[in-house]
Design a protein around this motif. Structure first.
Motif, mmCIF file in Angstrom:
data_model
loop_
_atom_site.group_PDB
_atom_site.id
_atom_site.type_symbol
_atom_site.label_atom_id
_atom_site.label_comp_id
_atom_site.label_asym_id
_atom_site.label_seq_id
_atom_site.Cartn_x
_atom_site.Cartn_y
_atom_site.Cartn_z
ATOM 1 N N LEU A 154 0.817 -1.211 0.000
ATOM 2 C CA LEU A 154 0.000 0.000 0.000
ATOM 3 C C LEU A 154 0.855 1.268 0.000
ATOM 4 O O LEU A 154 0.478 2.278 -0.599
ATOM 5 C CB LEU A 154 -0.951 -0.003 1.193
ATOM 6 N N GLN A 156 -1.153 4.418 -1.748
ATOM 7 C CA GLN A 156 -2.468 4.461 -1.124
ATOM 8 C C GLN A 156 -2.406 4.801 0.364
ATOM 9 O O GLN A 156 -3.412 5.238 0.940
ATOM 10 C CB GLN A 156 -3.174 3.118 -1.309
ATOM 11 N N THR A 214 -5.743 2.164 5.150
ATOM 12 C CA THR A 214 -6.173 3.240 4.247
ATOM 13 C C THR A 214 -7.157 4.187 4.920
ATOM 14 O O THR A 214 -7.246 5.360 4.546
ATOM 15 C CB THR A 214 -6.804 2.655 2.970
ATOM 16 N N PRO A 219 -4.360 7.356 5.414
ATOM 17 C CA PRO A 219 -4.446 7.504 3.952
ATOM 18 C C PRO A 219 -3.335 8.391 3.423
ATOM 19 O O PRO A 219 -2.829 9.263 4.131
ATOM 20 C CB PRO A 219 -5.814 8.161 3.763
#
Length: 289
Positions: free
Chosen positions: A96, A101, A282, A286
């Motif tokens: 991620l 992200q 997330t 984020p």
């Protein structure tokens, strides 16, 4: 000399290290602090620290920190409660972060493998089980001993908005209780499959007395098959919905400061929590565009 740092050994895990009976499944740059000593709790525990990609190459960068309970289950199938079944925190964070992200962050896994676990993760004693009630001391260990050590050892962002605390089951209860108590320290909470039932659902009373803070972001979830049978599973879902509704009543807005998720068919285990960890990251950390 039994100084605060005397029992801590820091080293970088490589593919050849920590040869034990079970194979290890570590990914990325993970540091191990063996036998981290707490004067407050008078015990030792291992602490694992995941560092984001290119941490060593970005010497001027500082990073948010996510503290997670039950560190033995997070990164490594060789140490997890169920052999080979871990949260895959390292693999998920790597993917991620690299895909943009999630903010690059440090993740601290705090081991808890002994008989003290039920006591350290609960704020009051459960009369039925005659156990629990040391969460305040555990919280002091986090805030007064572990966090200062992490902040001193690594390039961290120290503000509450850049600091998270999370855990599952009783570890989820501890995260919510201590997050509400130390809102000036932990601004992001992951309350995963919380054991709301403990001590006659005492956690609901603590939330009822809590003060709403829009700066405190909370992720709350539950699987729909968390229990020995269908009745237990339904009760777990209903208890978590009570907790969610109470947080909303106090002021946390769903989809903004409060993320809530019911995972269809998910059980109470590391495999299920691994499946949700990406959503947790997330929501709480984020990427900033």
């Amino acid at each position: 000399m039994k100084a605060f740092l005397a029992t801590i050994v820091v080293f970088l895990i490589s593919s050849a290290s920590f040869a034990q009976e079970r194979p290890h499944t570590l990914t990325g740059d993970i540091r191990v602090h063996k036998s981290f000593h707490s004067k407050i709790l008078n015990n030792d525990r291992d602490v694992l620290v995941y560092l984001p990609p290119n941490y060593e190459g970005q010497k001027k960068e500082r990073y948010p920190v996510f503290y997670l309970n039950d560190g033995q289950n997070l990164f490594d199938g060789g140490t997890s409660y169920i052999p080979g079944q871990e949260w895959r925190v390292d693999e998920t964070a790597e993917a991620l972060i690299k895909s943009g992200q999630v903010r690059p962050l440090i993740i601290v896994g705090i081991y808890n493998t002994g008989a003290d676990r039920i006591n350290e993760y609960t704020p009051v004693q459960d009369a039925k089980y005659k156990a629990g009630g040391h969460a305040d001391l555990y919280g002091r260990m986090l805030v007064e001993e572990l966090k200062p050590f992490i902040d001193q050892t690594y390039r961290t962002k120290k503000a509450a908005t850049d600091t998270g605390l999370g855990g599952s089951s009783l570890g989820g209860i501890a995260s919510l209780y201590l997050g509400l108590k130390y809102e000036n320290v932990f601004g992001n909470l992951a309350v995963i499959s919380p054991s709301v039932w403990f001590a006659d659902k005492q956690i609901l009373k603590f939330v009822e007395s809590a003060r709403y803070s829009p700066k405190l972001h909370i992720w709350l979830d539950i699987g729909t098959k968390e229990g020995r049978n269908a009745a237990d599973a339904d009760q777990s879902v209903n208890d978590t919905r009570l907790l969610k509704d109470l947080l909303v009543k106090k002021g946390w807005k769903p989809g903004k400061e409060l993320g809530y998720f019911e995972d269809p068919g998910a059980e109470h285990n590391e495999r299920a929590w691994a499946g949700r960890f990406g959503s947790i990251l997330t929501f709480l950390f984020p990427a900033r565009h």
